[in-house]
Design an enzyme around this catalytic site. Structure first.
Site, short mmCIF file in Angstrom:
data_model
loop_
_atom_site.label_atom_id
_atom_site.label_comp_id
_atom_site.label_asym_id
_atom_site.label_seq_id
_atom_site.Cartn_x
_atom_site.Cartn_y
_atom_site.Cartn_z
N HIS A 193 0.87 -1.18 0.00
CA HIS A 193 0.00 0.00 0.00
C HIS A 193 0.90 1.23 0.00
O HIS A 193 2.13 1.12 -0.10
CB HIS A 193 -0.94 -0.03 1.20
N GLU A 194 0.28 2.41 0.16
CA GLU A 194 1.07 3.63 0.04
C GLU A 194 2.12 3.80 1.15
O GLU A 194 3.05 4.56 0.99
CB GLU A 194 0.14 4.84 -0.01
N GLY A 195 1.91 3.11 2.27
CA GLY A 195 2.94 3.11 3.32
C GLY A 195 4.22 2.49 2.78
O GLY A 195 5.33 3.03 2.95
N HIS A 196 4.07 1.36 2.09
CA HIS A 196 5.24 0.71 1.49
C HIS A 196 5.84 1.59 0.39
O HIS A 196 7.06 1.62 0.19
CB HIS A 196 4.85 -0.64 0.90
N LYS A 198 6.01 3.50 11.56
CA LYS A 198 4.77 2.96 12.11
C LYS A 198 5.07 1.78 13.03
O LYS A 198 4.41 1.59 14.05
CB LYS A 198 3.84 2.51 10.99
P1 AMP Z 1 4.87 -4.96 6.44
O1 AMP Z 1 4.66 -5.39 5.03
O2 AMP Z 1 3.62 -4.59 7.16
O3 AMP Z 1 5.76 -5.90 7.20
O4 AMP Z 1 5.67 -3.59 6.36
C1 AMP Z 1 6.87 -3.52 5.62
C2 AMP Z 1 7.54 -2.22 5.96
O5 AMP Z 1 6.66 -1.14 5.61
C3 AMP Z 1 7.84 -2.08 7.46
O6 AMP Z 1 9.10 -1.47 7.61
C4 AMP Z 1 6.73 -1.19 7.92
O7 AMP Z 1 7.08 -0.43 9.06
C5 AMP Z 1 6.52 -0.30 6.71
N1 AMP Z 1 5.19 0.29 6.77
C6 AMP Z 1 4.00 -0.34 6.88
N2 AMP Z 1 2.99 0.53 6.97
C7 AMP Z 1 3.57 1.77 6.92
C8 AMP Z 1 3.06 3.10 6.97
N3 AMP Z 1 1.75 3.35 7.10
N4 AMP Z 1 3.95 4.11 6.90
C9 AMP Z 1 5.28 3.88 6.79
N5 AMP Z 1 5.81 2.65 6.73
C10 AMP Z 1 4.97 1.61 6.79
#
Ligand code: AMP
Length: 292
Positions: free
Chosen positions: A32-35, A149
């Protein structure tokens, strides 16, 4: 963009690229946009961007959570391509944990044992630490990108990188939020519309704490009461609202320096986490406390 499934193929793909900077963005997919924030930071700084997509079973302490975790590889690859990723490393579990696998990287102390470590259990950060160590050793990147996050995850990874002497720069990107303030998360798709509205109490609670700290309140209990009131108004009973040192995750007794405020709460059956760093209101807090 190429997609590789084995460590051997990843290393082959990186062999001729080591003269330039290599950036690694570890993810569990459902991008998603966080990634996207992380991918763009890597694209801006590095010559080669590697994104890994691996839903790491070892870090899930609830089987139902692992089973329900969204799996959207085709869309993830399209987004990675669009963001200019050079290499996607998407191994299966047997590649990461082959038969006979018997090593755990375990960070100890409050950084790994409190909050998420306490709520989700020891295995959670052991799983994170082990898989991130493996990903860093597989790619040997110059920089690795993580999101604020997951602040405790960042602190655990910082600890293990320092302790094991892994030569990588950690880059922490700010939390990306939807327009209404909710922190973006792969788990948000599981919220019903009503739950999503209630979940907004979490960023609002963080904002209430930020405002109160800026106004000079430095007692974590008084600050926590602000957060609790906001959460309660939306019917949310948090697992924790914690005031901790951003590096060690030791609890703080007074907000007289930057302090991490972390919240975890279930909204319906979906577990959400969020955090912010509250700025010190030292001058005003000291004045109010009579200089103490
Ligand atoms: P995940 O796929 O949830 O394990 O996240 C992969 C990476 O993306 C991790 O370093 C998370 O901290 C980062 N991440 C997930 N959501 C966000 C967000 N909303 N803003 C910034 N980074 C994010």
């Amino acid at each position: 963009m190429i997609v590789v499934r084995t460590v051997g193929d990843l290393r082959d793909a990186l062999r001729d690229r080591r003269a330039g900077r290599i950036g690694l963005v570890p993810t569990m997919g459902a991008l998603h946009e966080g990634h996207t924030t992380l991918l763009r930071a890597a694209r801006a700084a590095d010559d080669t961007v590697v994104a890994s997509i691996f839903i790491n079973p070892a870090q899930f302490t609830e089987q139902a959570d692992l089973a329900a975790y969204p799996r959207t590889e085709a869309a993830d690859l399209a987004l990675a391509e669009q963001e200019g990723v050079d290499i996607v490393f998407a191994p299966d579990a047997a590649e990461v944990y082959p038969a006979g696998f018997a090593t755990t990287v375990s960070v100890t102390g409050p950084v790994a044992e409190t909050l998420e470590g306490a709520e989700r259990g020891r295995a959670h950060f052991d799983g994170v630490a082990t898989v991130v160590t493996k990903l860093l050793l597989a790619a040997l990147p110059d920089a690795a990108y993580f999101g604020a996050k997951d602040a405790q995850q960042v602190a655990v990874i910082r600890r293990l990188v320092a302790d094991l002497g892994i030569p990588v720069a950690l880059v922490v990107c700010p939390t990306s939020r939807d327009a209404d303030g909710l922190a973006r998360s792969s788990r948000n798709t599981r919220l019903s519309p009503g739950e999503r509205t209630r979940a907004l109490a979490i960023p609002r609670a963080l904002q209430a704490v930020t405002d109160a700290a800026a106004a000079g309140i430095s007692d974590p209990q008084a600050l926590r009461a602000r957060a609790d009131a906001v959460l309660e108004a939306s019917g949310i009973r948090p697992e924790y609202v914690a005031f901790v040192d951003p590096e060690t995750f030791a609890p703080v007794g007074v907000v007289d320096r930057p302090v991490l405020v972390a919240i975890a709460a279930r909204v319906g059956s979906t577990r959400l986490i969020d955090n912010t760093v509250v700025a010190t209101a030292q001058g005003r807090a000291d004045t109010q406390a009579g200089g103490g």
